[in-house]
Design an enzyme around this catalytic site. Structure first.
Site, PDB file in Angstrom:
ATOM      1  N   TYR A 115     -60.857 -15.685 -27.244  1.00 26.18           N
ATOM      2  CA  TYR A 115     -62.221 -16.162 -27.476  1.00 26.18           C
ATOM      3  C   TYR A 115     -63.029 -16.095 -26.173  1.00 26.18           C
ATOM      4  O   TYR A 115     -62.806 -16.852 -25.242  1.00 26.18           O
ATOM      5  CB  TYR A 115     -62.232 -17.608 -28.012  1.00 26.18           C
ATOM      6  CG  TYR A 115     -61.474 -17.816 -29.317  1.00 26.18           C
ATOM      7  CD1 TYR A 115     -61.214 -16.757 -30.185  1.00 26.18           C
ATOM      8  CD2 TYR A 115     -61.033 -19.084 -29.688  1.00 26.18           C
ATOM      9  CE1 TYR A 115     -60.533 -16.961 -31.381  1.00 26.18           C
ATOM     10  CE2 TYR A 115     -60.351 -19.292 -30.890  1.00 26.18           C
ATOM     11  CZ  TYR A 115     -60.099 -18.219 -31.727  1.00 26.18           C
ATOM     12  OH  TYR A 115     -59.425 -18.424 -32.908  1.00 26.18           O
ATOM     13  N   HIS A 119     -51.253 -15.008 -32.664  1.00 24.45           N
ATOM     14  CA  HIS A 119     -52.544 -14.917 -33.359  1.00 24.45           C
ATOM     15  C   HIS A 119     -52.526 -13.853 -34.464  1.00 24.45           C
ATOM     16  O   HIS A 119     -53.081 -14.042 -35.536  1.00 24.45           O
ATOM     17  CB  HIS A 119     -53.596 -14.549 -32.305  1.00 24.45           C
ATOM     18  CG  HIS A 119     -54.988 -14.978 -32.605  1.00 24.45           C
ATOM     19  ND1 HIS A 119     -55.934 -15.104 -31.630  1.00 24.45           N
ATOM     20  CD2 HIS A 119     -55.621 -15.291 -33.758  1.00 24.45           C
ATOM     21  CE1 HIS A 119     -57.080 -15.484 -32.170  1.00 24.45           C
ATOM     22  NE2 HIS A 119     -56.912 -15.593 -33.460  1.00 24.45           N
ATOM     23  N   SER A 176     -61.540 -21.363 -40.458  1.00 23.13           N
ATOM     24  CA  SER A 176     -62.793 -21.050 -41.177  1.00 23.13           C
ATOM     25  C   SER A 176     -62.870 -21.775 -42.528  1.00 23.13           C
ATOM     26  O   SER A 176     -63.183 -21.159 -43.556  1.00 23.13           O
ATOM     27  CB  SER A 176     -62.959 -19.531 -41.361  1.00 23.13           C
ATOM     28  OG  SER A 176     -62.940 -18.862 -40.119  1.00 23.13           O
ATOM     29  N   LEU A 227     -65.060 -23.642 -43.571  1.00 22.64           N
ATOM     30  CA  LEU A 227     -66.440 -23.641 -44.065  1.00 22.64           C
ATOM     31  C   LEU A 227     -66.923 -22.214 -44.338  1.00 22.64           C
ATOM     32  O   LEU A 227     -68.128 -21.969 -44.429  1.00 22.64           O
ATOM     33  CB  LEU A 227     -67.361 -24.313 -43.032  1.00 22.64           C
ATOM     34  CG  LEU A 227     -67.093 -25.799 -42.792  1.00 22.64           C
ATOM     35  CD1 LEU A 227     -67.859 -26.314 -41.575  1.00 22.64           C
ATOM     36  CD2 LEU A 227     -67.471 -26.608 -44.030  1.00 22.64           C
ATOM     37  N   GLY A 228     -65.969 -21.285 -44.436  1.00 27.20           N
ATOM     38  CA  GLY A 228     -66.363 -19.891 -44.663  1.00 27.20           C
ATOM     39  C   GLY A 228     -67.302 -19.406 -43.580  1.00 27.20           C
ATOM     40  O   GLY A 228     -68.283 -18.721 -43.847  1.00 27.20           O
ATOM     41  N   ARG A 229     -66.983 -19.790 -42.346  1.00 29.11           N
ATOM     42  CA  ARG A 229     -67.785 -19.435 -41.163  1.00 29.11           C
ATOM     43  C   ARG A 229     -69.229 -19.915 -41.281  1.00 29.11           C
ATOM     44  O   ARG A 229     -70.151 -19.325 -40.737  1.00 29.11           O
ATOM     45  CB  ARG A 229     -67.718 -17.928 -40.907  1.00 29.11           C
ATOM     46  CG  ARG A 229     -66.269 -17.473 -40.684  1.00 29.11           C
ATOM     47  CD  ARG A 229     -66.165 -16.015 -40.355  1.00 29.11           C
ATOM     48  NE  ARG A 229     -64.779 -15.583 -40.291  1.00 29.11           N
ATOM     49  CZ  ARG A 229     -64.058 -15.454 -39.171  1.00 29.11           C
ATOM     50  NH1 ARG A 229     -64.610 -15.732 -38.010  1.00 29.11           N
ATOM     51  NH2 ARG A 229     -62.825 -15.047 -39.196  1.00 29.11           N
ATOM     52  N   ALA A 233     -75.988 -22.959 -44.836  1.00 27.77           N
ATOM     53  CA  ALA A 233     -76.810 -22.870 -43.615  1.00 27.77           C
ATOM     54  C   ALA A 233     -77.442 -21.486 -43.459  1.00 27.77           C
ATOM     55  O   ALA A 233     -78.482 -21.336 -42.821  1.00 27.77           O
ATOM     56  CB  ALA A 233     -75.968 -23.210 -42.387  1.00 27.77           C
TER      57      ALA A 233
HETATM   58  N1  LIG Z   1     -56.443 -17.740 -36.385  1.00 32.42           N
HETATM   59  C1  LIG Z   1     -57.504 -16.980 -36.575  1.00 32.42           C
HETATM   60  O1  LIG Z   1     -57.402 -15.775 -36.770  1.00 32.42           O
HETATM   61  C2  LIG Z   1     -58.877 -17.618 -36.555  1.00 32.42           C
HETATM   62  C3  LIG Z   1     -59.988 -16.902 -37.020  1.00 32.42           C
HETATM   63  C4  LIG Z   1     -61.224 -17.549 -37.010  1.00 32.42           C
HETATM   64  C5  LIG Z   1     -61.346 -18.858 -36.549  1.00 32.42           C
HETATM   65  N2  LIG Z   1     -60.247 -19.512 -36.092  1.00 32.42           N
HETATM   66  C6  LIG Z   1     -60.318 -20.902 -35.601  1.00 32.42           C
HETATM   67  O2  LIG Z   1     -60.838 -21.713 -36.650  1.00 32.42           O
HETATM   68  C7  LIG Z   1     -61.970 -22.439 -36.199  1.00 32.42           C
HETATM   69  C8  LIG Z   1     -62.931 -22.674 -37.322  1.00 32.42           C
HETATM   70  O3  LIG Z   1     -63.329 -21.472 -37.943  1.00 32.42           O
HETATM   71  P1  LIG Z   1     -64.794 -20.864 -37.792  1.00 32.42           P
HETATM   72  O4  LIG Z   1     -65.517 -21.502 -36.649  1.00 32.42           O
HETATM   73  O5  LIG Z   1     -64.620 -19.400 -37.826  1.00 32.42           O
HETATM   74  O6  LIG Z   1     -65.496 -21.195 -39.170  1.00 32.42           O
HETATM   75  P2  LIG Z   1     -65.913 -22.517 -39.962  1.00 32.42           P
HETATM   76  O7  LIG Z   1     -65.298 -23.684 -39.362  1.00 32.42           O
HETATM   77  O8  LIG Z   1     -65.661 -22.195 -41.375  1.00 32.42           O
HETATM   78  O9  LIG Z   1     -67.491 -22.530 -39.760  1.00 32.42           O
HETATM   79  C9  LIG Z   1     -68.091 -22.652 -38.511  1.00 32.42           C
HETATM   80  C10 LIG Z   1     -69.579 -22.436 -38.681  1.00 32.42           C
HETATM   81  O10 LIG Z   1     -70.131 -23.444 -39.532  1.00 32.42           O
HETATM   82  C11 LIG Z   1     -71.165 -24.150 -38.869  1.00 32.42           C
HETATM   83  N3  LIG Z   1     -71.023 -25.555 -39.283  1.00 32.42           N
HETATM   84  C12 LIG Z   1     -70.024 -26.426 -38.932  1.00 32.42           C
HETATM   85  N4  LIG Z   1     -70.189 -27.611 -39.546  1.00 32.42           N
HETATM   86  C13 LIG Z   1     -71.321 -27.510 -40.289  1.00 32.42           C
HETATM   87  C14 LIG Z   1     -72.011 -28.402 -41.136  1.00 32.42           C
HETATM   88  N5  LIG Z   1     -71.579 -29.636 -41.363  1.00 32.42           N
HETATM   89  N6  LIG Z   1     -73.147 -27.956 -41.747  1.00 32.42           N
HETATM   90  C15 LIG Z   1     -73.600 -26.700 -41.545  1.00 32.42           C
HETATM   91  N7  LIG Z   1     -72.983 -25.803 -40.743  1.00 32.42           N
HETATM   92  C16 LIG Z   1     -71.846 -26.213 -40.119  1.00 32.42           C
HETATM   93  C17 LIG Z   1     -70.959 -23.901 -37.397  1.00 32.42           C
HETATM   94  O11 LIG Z   1     -72.164 -23.881 -36.697  1.00 32.42           O
HETATM   95  P3  LIG Z   1     -72.445 -24.813 -35.387  1.00 32.42           P
HETATM   96  O12 LIG Z   1     -71.351 -24.529 -34.423  1.00 32.42           O
HETATM   97  O13 LIG Z   1     -73.770 -24.332 -34.917  1.00 32.42           O
HETATM   98  O14 LIG Z   1     -72.438 -26.213 -35.904  1.00 32.42           O
HETATM   99  C18 LIG Z   1     -70.338 -22.501 -37.388  1.00 32.42           C
HETATM  100  O15 LIG Z   1     -71.353 -21.520 -37.433  1.00 32.42           O
HETATM  101  C19 LIG Z   1     -62.495 -21.600 -35.033  1.00 32.42           C
HETATM  102  O16 LIG Z   1     -63.295 -22.358 -34.169  1.00 32.42           O
HETATM  103  C20 LIG Z   1     -61.227 -21.101 -34.405  1.00 32.42           C
HETATM  104  O17 LIG Z   1     -60.702 -22.084 -33.535  1.00 32.42           O
HETATM  105  C21 LIG Z   1     -59.011 -18.902 -36.094  1.00 32.42           C
END
Ligand SMILES: NC(=O)c1ccc[n+]([C@@H]2O[C@H](COP(=O)([O-])OP(=O)(O)OC[C@H]3O[C@@H](n4cnc5c(N)ncnc54)[C@H](OP(=O)(O)O)[C@@H]3O)[C@@H](O)[C@H]2O)c1
Length: 338
Positions: free
Chosen positions: A61, A130, A209, A211-213, A219
């Site tokens: 990252y 990973h 993910s 929250l489906g990113r 949003a």
């Molecule tokens: N192992 C893997 O291959 C892999 C792949 C992807 C991710 N990950 C890990 O999983 C974590 C989470 O996944 P992710 O960040 O991809 O996706 P996520 O958690 O599904 O969604 C994150 C997104 O949602 C927004 N968000 C969060 N809370 C919200 C709310 N209450 N209302 C509206 N929007 C909201 C965030 O924006 P803001 O930040 O602006 O609030 C960000 O854009 C990552 O940070 C990473 O550590 C791992």
């Protein structure tokens, strides 16, 4: 919640107690547009105060930037948090498009030293592979990871995006505490083989993910039109054009259920993932990512929201109707090897 903190669960067999929701820190350094660094730092503190203790990063990252960003927080709270990082996705500073997957022991031995240095700590609590390179025998990679446990550099092992068969094979070499894979109302491939294996082995599932990113929160509805240039979600097939239009329409029951609870769509999406624990009979610690304290508090409050059987039934068909893959290139995901 006790003392305003979320409840805790055991991470892996005999592992530490962690808050039942963790925090994904990836977006604080890359992928989802510009970050306000002081707001992101405040979010880390808000999370810990709310009982979130599992903090998730990876060496890839921001090419190390996310681990470096976390270092002061880790130093200030070393004994209060469970720190998870990952190796295996190789990038090159001079070639932004290059992505490789490396699972060979020599690479792992170097990667852990680099992560320890950037995180400025003596040990990583949970160290994940990973992505899997099928050309390297799993026993060799997990064997090298187990050696790190014996050396005290790593406390527990995890795998990301592996199949059920791979999880079983790895577990036979060394106990695996956690499986981190995408799991949400939109992404349920993991239920095919990895979830049954995790149940059987007692492996904690850490849905990424959830929250489906951000798409499941409403949003944004079309990443190409609404998100800033370079935002990773513009390249994901589900979030642009016709697919995005179809997929946004699938969220109607999520919004209806949210309204009935006086909750947000984000909270319904998180409650659904959290309730996979009861549905499948395993421990689940989702790691939603946010850089904002207000959203962090909204997200942890979802750990207190319970959806009814009828509501779960309304949400059941969504994943099967989603248009477009999770990634533009699915070749390194578990789905490609099932
Ligand atoms: N192992 C893997 O291959 C892999 C792949 C992807 C991710 N990950 C890990 O999983 C974590 C989470 O996944 P992710 O960040 O991809 O996706 P996520 O958690 O599904 O969604 C994150 C997104 O949602 C927004 N968000 C969060 N809370 C919200 C709310 N209450 N209302 C509206 N929007 C909201 C965030 O924006 P803001 O930040 O602006 O609030 C960000 O854009 C990552 O940070 C990473 O550590 C791992």
């Amino acid at each position: 919640m006790t003392d305003n903190k979320i409840t805790t669960v055991e991470l892996g067999d005999g592992g530490p107690q962690v808050g039942v929701q963790g925090l994904g820190c990836m977006g604080m350094s890359e992928f989802y547009g510009d970050t306000d660094e002081s707001a992101a730092r405040e979010t880390l503190e808000t999370a810990l105060a709310a009982g979130v203790t599992l903090f998730d990063t990876a060496d890839v990252y921001g090419l190390g930037a996310n681990e470096r960003f976390l270092a002061p927080f880790v130093a200030a709270h070393r004994d209060e948090i469970t720190l998870a990082t990952k190796f295996a996705i190789e990038r090159k500073g001079d070639d932004p498009h290059y992505r490789g997957v490396r699972n060979d022991p020599a690479y792992i031995r170097k990667a852990v030293e680099d992560s320890l240095r950037r995180l400025d700590t003596d040990a990583i609590d949970l160290y994940y592979m990973h992505r899997r390179d099928p050309a390297v025998p799993l026993a060799e990679s997990v064997g090298a990871m187990a050696e790190l446990v014996r050396q005290g550099k790593v406390k527990q092992l995890g795998l990301s995006e592996v199949t059920g068969a791979e999880l079983r094979e790895a577990y036979a070499v060394h106990p695996i505490a956690a499986l981190q894979s995408e799991w949400s109302l939109f992404s349920r491939d993991i239920e095919r083989s990895a979830v049954p294996a995790a149940v059987e082995l007692g492996v904690t599932v850490v849905p990424y993910s959830p929250l489906g990113r951000g798409f499941l929160t409403g949003a944004f509805t079309d990443a190409a039109k609404e998100l800033s240039e370079g935002d990773f979600r513009q390249y994901q097939p589900r979030f642009t054009g016709d697919n995005a239009k179809k997929n946004a329409a699938l969220l109607e029951p999520v919004h209806k259920i949210a309204a009935a609870h006086g909750a947000s769509a984000a909270q319904v999406a998180l409650a659904w993932v959290q309730q996979r624990a009861q549905v499948h009979g395993l421990t689940v610690v989702p790691i939603p990512g946010t850089r904002k304290s207000s959203r962090l508090l909204e997200n942890v409050a979802a750990t207190r929201l319970t959806l009814t059987e009828g509501e779960l039934a309304q949400l059941e068909p969504i994943a099967g109707q989603v248009a477009g893959d999770r990634y533009p290139d699915m070749s390194s995901t578990s789905a490609a090897r099932e």
